[in-house]
Motif scaffolding. Structure first.
Motif, PDB file in Angstrom:
ATOM      1  N   ASP A   1       0.826  -1.210   0.000  1.00  0.00           N
ATOM      2  CA  ASP A   1       0.000   0.000   0.000  1.00  0.00           C
ATOM      3  C   ASP A   1       0.862   1.263   0.000  1.00  0.00           C
ATOM      4  N   GLN A   2       2.174   1.097  -0.150  1.00  0.00           N
ATOM      5  CA  GLN A   2       3.103   2.223  -0.144  1.00  0.00           C
ATOM      6  C   GLN A   2       3.062   2.980  -1.471  1.00  0.00           C
ATOM      7  N   LYS A   3       2.935   4.298  -1.362  1.00  0.00           N
ATOM      8  CA  LYS A   3       2.962   5.167  -2.538  1.00  0.00           C
ATOM      9  C   LYS A   3       4.413   5.400  -2.936  1.00  0.00           C
ATOM     10  N   VAL A   4       4.692   5.320  -4.218  1.00  0.00           N
ATOM     11  CA  VAL A   4       5.999   5.732  -4.744  1.00  0.00           C
ATOM     12  C   VAL A   4       5.690   6.977  -5.557  1.00  0.00           C
ATOM     13  N   VAL A   5       5.596   6.857  -6.862  1.00  0.00           N
ATOM     14  CA  VAL A   5       5.121   7.954  -7.704  1.00  0.00           C
ATOM     15  C   VAL A   5       3.601   7.844  -7.796  1.00  0.00           C
ATOM     16  N   GLY A   6       3.144   6.646  -8.105  1.00  0.00           N
ATOM     17  CA  GLY A   6       1.715   6.353  -8.141  1.00  0.00           C
ATOM     18  C   GLY A   6       1.316   5.597  -6.892  1.00  0.00           C
ATOM     19  N   PRO A   7       0.046   5.293  -6.785  1.00  0.00           N
ATOM     20  CA  PRO A   7      -0.443   4.607  -5.572  1.00  0.00           C
ATOM     21  C   PRO A   7       0.096   3.190  -5.457  1.00  0.00           C
ATOM     22  N   GLY A   8       0.175   2.712  -4.209  1.00  0.00           N
ATOM     23  CA  GLY A   8       0.477   1.306  -3.977  1.00  0.00           C
ATOM     24  C   GLY A   8      -0.679   0.469  -4.503  1.00  0.00           C
ATOM     25  N   LEU A   9      -0.382  -0.741  -4.962  1.00  0.00           N
ATOM     26  CA  LEU A   9      -1.405  -1.546  -5.635  1.00  0.00           C
ATOM     27  C   LEU A   9      -1.944  -2.703  -4.796  1.00  0.00           C
ATOM     28  N   ALA A  10      -1.640  -2.730  -3.506  1.00  0.00           N
ATOM     29  CA  ALA A  10      -2.181  -3.778  -2.645  1.00  0.00           C
ATOM     30  C   ALA A  10      -3.697  -3.708  -2.657  1.00  0.00           C
ATOM     31  N   ASN A  11      -4.336  -4.820  -2.860  1.00  0.00           N
ATOM     32  CA  ASN A  11      -5.798  -4.975  -2.864  1.00  0.00           C
ATOM     33  C   ASN A  11      -6.508  -4.231  -3.990  1.00  0.00           C
ATOM     34  N   VAL A  12      -5.769  -3.812  -5.016  1.00  0.00           N
ATOM     35  CA  VAL A  12      -6.408  -3.082  -6.114  1.00  0.00           C
ATOM     36  C   VAL A  12      -7.467  -3.930  -6.812  1.00  0.00           C
ATOM     37  N   THR A  13      -7.231  -5.241  -6.908  1.00  0.00           N
ATOM     38  CA  THR A  13      -8.212  -6.090  -7.598  1.00  0.00           C
ATOM     39  C   THR A  13      -9.422  -6.394  -6.720  1.00  0.00           C
ATOM     40  N   GLU A  14      -9.333  -6.045  -5.455  1.00  0.00           N
ATOM     41  CA  GLU A  14     -10.470  -6.236  -4.563  1.00  0.00           C
ATOM     42  C   GLU A  14     -11.338  -4.978  -4.493  1.00  0.00           C
ATOM     43  N   ILE A  15     -10.729  -3.819  -4.750  1.00  0.00           N
ATOM     44  CA  ILE A  15     -11.503  -2.575  -4.661  1.00  0.00           C
ATOM     45  C   ILE A  15     -11.905  -2.018  -6.025  1.00  0.00           C
TER      46      ILE A  15
END
Length: 177
Positions: free
Chosen positions: A105-119
């Protein structure tokens, strides 16, 4: 005293004359450049196009079905992860996405992608990968992400098949969290 006065006069004339001359030449050149680019006839087609846009009717709001804007209308995902597809997706992700996105869930340049396929719906994820510019202009969720992260996602020229592989890799990551 006259001798000192001549020395001071000579120093001022020799020491200041060159910088003053250079300054005058710089001002003259700047004035010449500015006058040559007055802007009267410059970019008239661009200006006319931009002014024409202001008079067009605003675009109708896009209905938000959660699938995003782009070529992907439906995606069939199974309950199980397709390991071969996820492996291919991992390779593509590492080459095109990992510079800006973490799988946490850590942001680098763009958002972190943890759980993206769930939301997000699978279609939304794929459309964002394939079509980021249009998504951030028209999709409400993508607009919010752009406002939050202040960086436009770069179009990596990913085709639909590769986007599907990345989606499967992201699904695999989300199931392992």
């Amino acid at each position: 005293m006259k001798n000192k006065s001549k020395q001071v006069s000579s120093i001022l004339r020799n020491g200041l004359l060159k910088p003053v001359q250079l300054g005058a030449v710089a001002i003259l050149c700047g004035t010449l450049l500015f006058s040559c680019s007055s802007g009267e006839n410059e970019n008239t087609a661009s200006t006319q196009a931009e002014s024409g846009l202001a008079h067009q009717a605003p675009e109708a709001p896009v209905e938000d079905d959660g699938k995003g804007i782009g070529p992907v209308k439906t995606v069939e995902v199974g309950a199980d992860i397709d390991q071969a597809l996820a492996t291919e997706g991992k390779s593509i992700f590492e080459g095109k996405c990992s510079a800006c996105h973490q799988l946490s869930d850590q942001k680098v340049v763009g958002p972190g992608l943890a759980n993206v396929t769930e939301i997000r719906k699978p279609e939304w994820v794929m459309n964002m990968i394939i079509n980021p510019e249009e998504m951030t202009k028209k999709d409400p969720t993508a607009k919010k992400l752009l406002a939050e992260h202040l960086t436009q996602m770069t179009n990596q020229n990913v085709n639909e098949q590769d986007a599907r592989a990345i989606l499967e890799f992201l699904r695999q990551n989300d199931k392992s969290i």
